[in-house]
Write a protein that holds these residues in place. Structure first.
Motif, PDB file in Angstrom:
ATOM      1  N   TRP A 205      26.742  -5.207 -21.425  1.00 34.14           N
ATOM      2  CA  TRP A 205      25.589  -4.538 -22.046  1.00 34.14           C
ATOM      3  C   TRP A 205      24.527  -4.174 -21.009  1.00 34.14           C
ATOM      4  CZ3 TRP A 205      20.435  -5.968 -22.379  1.00 34.14           C
ATOM      5  CH2 TRP A 205      19.629  -5.194 -23.249  1.00 34.14           C
ATOM      6  N   LYS A 208      25.665  -1.132 -18.987  1.00 31.78           N
ATOM      7  CA  LYS A 208      25.503   0.110 -19.739  1.00 31.78           C
ATOM      8  C   LYS A 208      24.026   0.491 -19.875  1.00 31.78           C
ATOM      9  CE  LYS A 208      29.742  -0.046 -22.483  1.00 31.78           C
ATOM     10  NZ  LYS A 208      30.300  -0.045 -23.858  1.00 31.78           N
ATOM     11  N   HIS A 209      23.191  -0.519 -20.088  1.00 31.86           N
ATOM     12  CA  HIS A 209      21.765  -0.252 -20.224  1.00 31.86           C
ATOM     13  C   HIS A 209      21.181   0.283 -18.915  1.00 31.86           C
ATOM     14  CE1 HIS A 209      17.678  -0.681 -21.711  1.00 31.86           C
ATOM     15  NE2 HIS A 209      17.359  -1.355 -20.593  1.00 31.86           N
ATOM     16  N   LYS A 211      22.858   1.819 -16.549  1.00 32.58           N
ATOM     17  CA  LYS A 211      23.424   3.149 -16.318  1.00 32.58           C
ATOM     18  C   LYS A 211      22.659   4.208 -17.116  1.00 32.58           C
ATOM     19  CE  LYS A 211      27.719   5.759 -16.554  1.00 32.58           C
ATOM     20  NZ  LYS A 211      29.148   5.736 -16.950  1.00 32.58           N
ATOM     21  N   SER A 212      22.368   3.886 -18.389  1.00 27.38           N
ATOM     22  CA  SER A 212      21.615   4.823 -19.222  1.00 27.38           C
ATOM     23  C   SER A 212      20.197   5.028 -18.654  1.00 27.38           C
ATOM     24  CB  SER A 212      21.520   4.291 -20.667  1.00 27.38           C
ATOM     25  OG  SER A 212      22.805   4.160 -21.208  1.00 27.38           O
ATOM     26  N   PHE A 213      19.596   3.964 -18.134  1.00 30.51           N
ATOM     27  CA  PHE A 213      18.253   4.055 -17.559  1.00 30.51           C
ATOM     28  C   PHE A 213      18.238   4.951 -16.334  1.00 30.51           C
ATOM     29  CE2 PHE A 213      15.200   2.440 -14.447  1.00 30.51           C
ATOM     30  CZ  PHE A 213      13.996   2.627 -15.140  1.00 30.51           C
ATOM     31  N   GLU A 215      20.446   7.247 -15.556  1.00 29.35           N
ATOM     32  CA  GLU A 215      20.737   8.618 -15.937  1.00 29.35           C
ATOM     33  C   GLU A 215      19.508   9.286 -16.531  1.00 29.35           C
ATOM     34  OE1 GLU A 215      24.054   8.326 -18.553  1.00 29.35           O
ATOM     35  OE2 GLU A 215      25.548   8.219 -16.927  1.00 29.35           O
ATOM     36  N   ALA A 216      18.749   8.514 -17.346  1.00 34.23           N
ATOM     37  CA  ALA A 216      17.530   9.088 -17.943  1.00 34.23           C
ATOM     38  C   ALA A 216      16.506   9.417 -16.871  1.00 34.23           C
ATOM     39  CB  ALA A 216      16.957   8.113 -18.968  1.00 34.23           C
TER      40      ALA A 216
END
Length: 220
Positions: A205, A208-209, A211-213, A215-216
């Motif tokens: 988790w 993934k968190h 990675k999303s951060f 990317e954002a």
């Protein structure tokens, strides 16, 4: 050896051999004194007691008056009451264990005669005999007309029988201890597996968190 526990008034008797023993203890007006005796199954136990009441005039313990009684309650390892009876100031109680394990023996004075205490304390002399020590061999010899040699053989047979009961009880305790150990080890194993799974899920988790951060923020 008996060691009192003030909070519960319980005494643990952890002896591998079961001789007869005697002791005395003091109790107050509303106090209840209990003992825990480890007993094999199908073993007879005989308890005898006598009470003495504190006399302020002589500053000593004197034999109790007949009006003062003791209530005896005995529970088996399953907390089932196998004996609950009111006795006099001096008494004798007998019971036979049907379940191996810790039997609780409790004594307390009767609640209807508290005026006899007059704020004093009661001394109780207790004598407990377990196993072959409960047998009255002189009486057995007289009843069965046994010679000295025959009586000695009878005593040895009773002792061997008691030893067998004690060995069976020790095997029973070892089996219960093994089952408890296996159950504890299994629980520890499953808890370790659960912790590992939680760590793996938490790590995935977090990845993934992050990675999303990134990317954002357009960092990757």
């Amino acid at each position: 050896m008996m060691l009192p526990v003030p909070a519960a008034g319980v005494v643990f008797i952890l002896a591998w051999i079961y001789p007869s023993y005697a002791l005395y203890f003091h109790i107050g007006e509303t106090e209840k004194k209990c003992f825990i005796e480890e007993i094999p199954d199908e073993t007879m136990v005989i308890g005898k007691y006598r009470t003495q009441l504190w006399d302020k005039q002589t500053n000593s313990f004197l034999p109790s008056t007949p009006g003062l009684g003791m209530h005896v309650e005995i529970k088996d390892p399953d907390t089932k009451i196998i004996l609950s009876r009111q006795y006099g100031s001096d008494g004798r109680f007998t019971f036979t264990s049907h379940t191996p394990g810790e039997h609780q023996i409790c004594l307390h004075s009767n609640s209807t005669k508290m005026a006899l205490f007059a704020g004093g304390k009661l001394r109780v002399h207790l004598d407990i005999q377990v196993g072959e020590h409960t047998n009255n061999y002189p009486e057995i010899a007289a009843k069965d007309k046994l010679t000295e040699l025959q009586l000695r053989v009878r005593q040895l047979l009773d002792q061997v029988e008691q030893i067998q009961k004690e060995q069976n009880y020790q095997r029973y305790r070892e089996e219960r201890f093994r089952m408890t150990s296996e159950s504890t080890n299994q629980r520890v194993l499953w808890w370790s597996i659960a912790q590992t799974l939680i760590l793996i899920v938490t790590g995935i988790w977090q990845m993934k968190h992050l990675k999303s951060f990134f990317e954002a923020k357009k960092l990757v």
